[in-house]
Scaffold this motif. Structure first.
Motif, PDB file in Angstrom:
ATOM      1  N   ALA A 117      20.065  68.621  17.738  1.00 10.31           N
ATOM      2  CA  ALA A 117      21.443  68.507  18.221  1.00 10.31           C
ATOM      3  C   ALA A 117      21.485  68.375  19.740  1.00 10.31           C
ATOM      4  N   GLU A 118      22.467  67.653  20.243  1.00  7.23           N
ATOM      5  CA  GLU A 118      22.764  67.702  21.669  1.00  7.23           C
ATOM      6  C   GLU A 118      23.516  69.004  21.925  1.00  7.23           C
ATOM      7  N   ALA A 119      23.150  69.711  22.985  1.00 10.21           N
ATOM      8  CA  ALA A 119      23.773  71.014  23.243  1.00 10.21           C
ATOM      9  C   ALA A 119      24.035  71.182  24.728  1.00 10.21           C
ATOM     10  N   TYR A 120      25.263  71.608  25.063  1.00 16.52           N
ATOM     11  CA  TYR A 120      25.696  71.738  26.450  1.00 16.52           C
ATOM     12  C   TYR A 120      26.418  73.063  26.653  1.00 16.52           C
ATOM     13  N   LEU A 121      26.155  73.697  27.786  1.00 16.99           N
ATOM     14  CA  LEU A 121      26.938  74.842  28.254  1.00 16.99           C
ATOM     15  C   LEU A 121      27.847  74.348  29.363  1.00 16.99           C
ATOM     16  N   VAL A 122      29.147  74.493  29.189  1.00 19.53           N
ATOM     17  CA  VAL A 122      30.118  73.974  30.147  1.00 19.53           C
ATOM     18  C   VAL A 122      30.728  75.141  30.911  1.00 19.53           C
ATOM     19  N   GLY A 123      30.557  75.143  32.236  1.00 18.33           N
ATOM     20  CA  GLY A 123      31.114  76.186  33.076  1.00 18.33           C
ATOM     21  C   GLY A 123      32.089  75.627  34.084  1.00 18.33           C
ATOM     22  N   GLU A 124      32.555  76.460  34.972  1.00 18.40           N
ATOM     23  CA  GLU A 124      33.479  76.036  36.030  1.00 18.40           C
ATOM     24  C   GLU A 124      32.684  75.314  37.106  1.00 18.40           C
ATOM     25  N   GLY A 125      32.772  73.987  37.127  1.00 14.53           N
ATOM     26  CA  GLY A 125      32.083  73.189  38.141  1.00 14.53           C
ATOM     27  C   GLY A 125      30.616  72.945  37.863  1.00 14.53           C
ATOM     28  N   CYS A 126      30.136  73.317  36.684  1.00 10.69           N
ATOM     29  CA  CYS A 126      28.728  73.078  36.368  1.00 10.69           C
ATOM     30  C   CYS A 126      28.548  72.906  34.874  1.00 10.69           C
ATOM     31  N   CYS A 127      27.445  72.275  34.501  1.00 10.03           N
ATOM     32  CA  CYS A 127      27.052  72.153  33.106  1.00 10.03           C
ATOM     33  C   CYS A 127      25.547  72.341  33.006  1.00 10.03           C
ATOM     34  N   LEU A 128      25.100  72.746  31.823  1.00  7.10           N
ATOM     35  CA  LEU A 128      23.679  72.811  31.509  1.00  7.10           C
ATOM     36  C   LEU A 128      23.457  72.124  30.170  1.00  7.10           C
ATOM     37  N   ALA A 129      22.278  71.506  30.035  1.00  5.20           N
ATOM     38  CA  ALA A 129      21.888  70.885  28.775  1.00  5.20           C
ATOM     39  C   ALA A 129      20.440  71.208  28.492  1.00  5.20           C
ATOM     40  N   ALA A 130      20.092  71.245  27.221  1.00  3.13           N
ATOM     41  CA  ALA A 130      18.704  71.391  26.819  1.00  3.13           C
ATOM     42  C   ALA A 130      18.162  70.014  26.465  1.00  3.13           C
ATOM     43  N   LEU A 131      16.987  69.699  27.002  1.00  2.74           N
ATOM     44  CA  LEU A 131      16.386  68.387  26.791  1.00  2.74           C
ATOM     45  C   LEU A 131      14.998  68.581  26.192  1.00  2.74           C
ATOM     46  N   PRO A 132      14.829  68.261  24.901  1.00  2.00           N
ATOM     47  CA  PRO A 132      13.520  68.440  24.273  1.00  2.00           C
ATOM     48  C   PRO A 132      12.615  67.234  24.500  1.00  2.00           C
ATOM     49  N   GLY A 133      11.344  67.429  24.207  1.00  2.00           N
ATOM     50  CA  GLY A 133      10.379  66.356  24.388  1.00  2.00           C
ATOM     51  C   GLY A 133      10.774  65.096  23.634  1.00  2.00           C
ATOM     52  N   GLY A 134      10.604  63.956  24.298  1.00  3.97           N
ATOM     53  CA  GLY A 134      10.925  62.678  23.705  1.00  3.97           C
ATOM     54  C   GLY A 134      12.338  62.199  23.957  1.00  3.97           C
ATOM     55  N   ARG A 135      13.123  62.969  24.734  1.00  8.58           N
ATOM     56  CA  ARG A 135      14.502  62.577  24.991  1.00  8.58           C
ATOM     57  C   ARG A 135      14.764  62.441  26.488  1.00  8.58           C
ATOM     58  N   SER A 136      15.897  61.823  26.801  1.00  7.84           N
ATOM     59  CA  SER A 136      16.268  61.588  28.199  1.00  7.84           C
ATOM     60  C   SER A 136      17.747  61.868  28.388  1.00  7.84           C
ATOM     61  N   LEU A 137      18.155  62.016  29.649  1.00  6.00           N
ATOM     62  CA  LEU A 137      19.546  62.264  30.017  1.00  6.00           C
ATOM     63  C   LEU A 137      19.878  61.357  31.190  1.00  6.00           C
ATOM     64  N   SER A 138      20.956  60.576  31.055  1.00  4.51           N
ATOM     65  CA  SER A 138      21.336  59.602  32.085  1.00  4.51           C
ATOM     66  C   SER A 138      22.725  59.924  32.623  1.00  4.51           C
ATOM     67  N   PHE A 139      22.885  59.800  33.954  1.00  6.76           N
ATOM     68  CA  PHE A 139      24.117  60.177  34.637  1.00  6.76           C
ATOM     69  C   PHE A 139      24.736  58.975  35.342  1.00  6.76           C
ATOM     70  N   ASP A 140      26.043  58.920  35.305  1.00  6.00           N
ATOM     71  CA  ASP A 140      26.831  57.925  36.037  1.00  6.00           C
ATOM     72  C   ASP A 140      26.540  58.014  37.532  1.00  6.00           C
ATOM     73  N   GLU A 141      26.544  56.880  38.200  1.00 11.72           N
ATOM     74  CA  GLU A 141      26.231  56.856  39.639  1.00 11.72           C
ATOM     75  C   GLU A 141      27.274  57.575  40.491  1.00 11.72           C
ATOM     76  N   ARG A 142      28.433  57.888  39.931  1.00 11.43           N
ATOM     77  CA  ARG A 142      29.482  58.568  40.696  1.00 11.43           C
ATOM     78  C   ARG A 142      29.286  60.078  40.787  1.00 11.43           C
ATOM     79  N   TYR A 143      28.319  60.619  40.060  1.00 11.36           N
ATOM     80  CA  TYR A 143      28.065  62.062  40.160  1.00 11.36           C
ATOM     81  C   TYR A 143      27.593  62.417  41.564  1.00 11.36           C
ATOM     82  N   ARG A 144      28.018  63.582  42.018  1.00 11.85           N
ATOM     83  CA  ARG A 144      27.613  64.105  43.327  1.00 11.85           C
ATOM     84  C   ARG A 144      27.253  65.582  43.169  1.00 11.85           C
ATOM     85  N   GLY A 145      26.499  66.099  44.130  1.00 17.96           N
ATOM     86  CA  GLY A 145      26.233  67.527  44.141  1.00 17.96           C
ATOM     87  C   GLY A 145      24.854  67.884  43.638  1.00 17.96           C
ATOM     88  N   ASP A 146      24.713  69.136  43.221  1.00 18.85           N
ATOM     89  CA  ASP A 146      23.411  69.711  42.905  1.00 18.85           C
ATOM     90  C   ASP A 146      22.917  69.305  41.517  1.00 18.85           C
TER      91      ASP A 146
END
Length: 215
Positions: A117-146
């Motif tokens: 499953a895709e799994a995300y923790l959504v907080g105030e101004g931040c997110c976390l995701a778990a990424l297992p072997g063999g997978r990738s995560l891609s972000f829009d170029e408009r993202y900024r910050g840490d």
């Protein structure tokens, strides 16, 4: 992709809370209070209700014993997979007074990801995701910050990070040294992947932008 929204009792950031037709909402213990404030009726409420102090008077309630191996968030994760959840979005599961529960919820992310499953923790101004072997995560170029990457469990091999201030190519990360902390977006599309192991990805979130795409 069916999304299951799991709502816990900690700090709640509602901007990405947007159940669509076919999605499900599960309240874990006192997470029901956040939903009551939003006027949202959950499909299921579960937990031992030690935080809420009462059993909600709703038709779909599952009461568990206080003495159990699973946290209420883990109970919700199990039920989310049982009902066909492919993407699990955890709200109200970061912050608050219980750091131990935050750590447990990060482990719960990894447990979900290990089961496909895709799994995300959504907080105030931040997110976390778990990424297992063999997978990738891609972000829009408009993202900024840490942006930070942590190994969880056995050593992670073949870690690649692109479009960030610090790049990695086929690198190794371990759970014993925080090499991947304090990176940042650069105005380019960002990408992270891992060949083997489990990563926890942290980023400074902008709810006006689409969630990253997991491949």
């Amino acid at each position: 992709m069916r999304t299951v929204y799991i709502v816990g009792a900690a700090d709640f950031a509602p901007a990405r809370f947007a159940p669509a037709e076919g999605d499900a909402v599960i309240a874990a213990d006192a997470g029901i209070l956040h939903l009551e404030r939003l006027g949202v009726r959950p499909d299921l409420v579960l937990g031992d209700f030690d935080s809420l102090g009462r059993v909600p008077e709703l038709p779909d309630v599952e009461v568990s014993p206080v003495r159990k191996d699973d946290t209420d968030s883990m109970l919700a994760a199990r039920r989310a997979l049982d009902i066909g959840g492919e993407r699990l979005m955890f709200f109200g599961c970061l912050g608050g007074k219980r750091l131990d529960h935050t750590l447990a919820n990060i482990q719960t992310l990894a447990w979900c990801a290990a089961r496909g499953a895709e799994a995300y923790l959504v907080g105030e101004g931040c997110c976390l995701a778990a990424l297992p072997g063999g997978r990738s995560l891609s972000f829009d170029e408009r993202y900024r910050g840490d942006f930070s990457v942590f190994c969880l469990g056995e050593d992670a091999a073949g870690v690649t990070e692109r479009g960030l201030s610090y790049s990695l190519e086929d690198a190794a990360l371990t759970a014993r040294f925080p090499l991947g902390v304090s990176n940042s977006f650069t105005g380019e599309a960002a990408y992270v992947s891992v060949r083997r192991g489990m990563l926890i990805i942290y980023w400074q979130d902008d709810p006006s932008l689409p969630m990253p795409s997991m491949g």
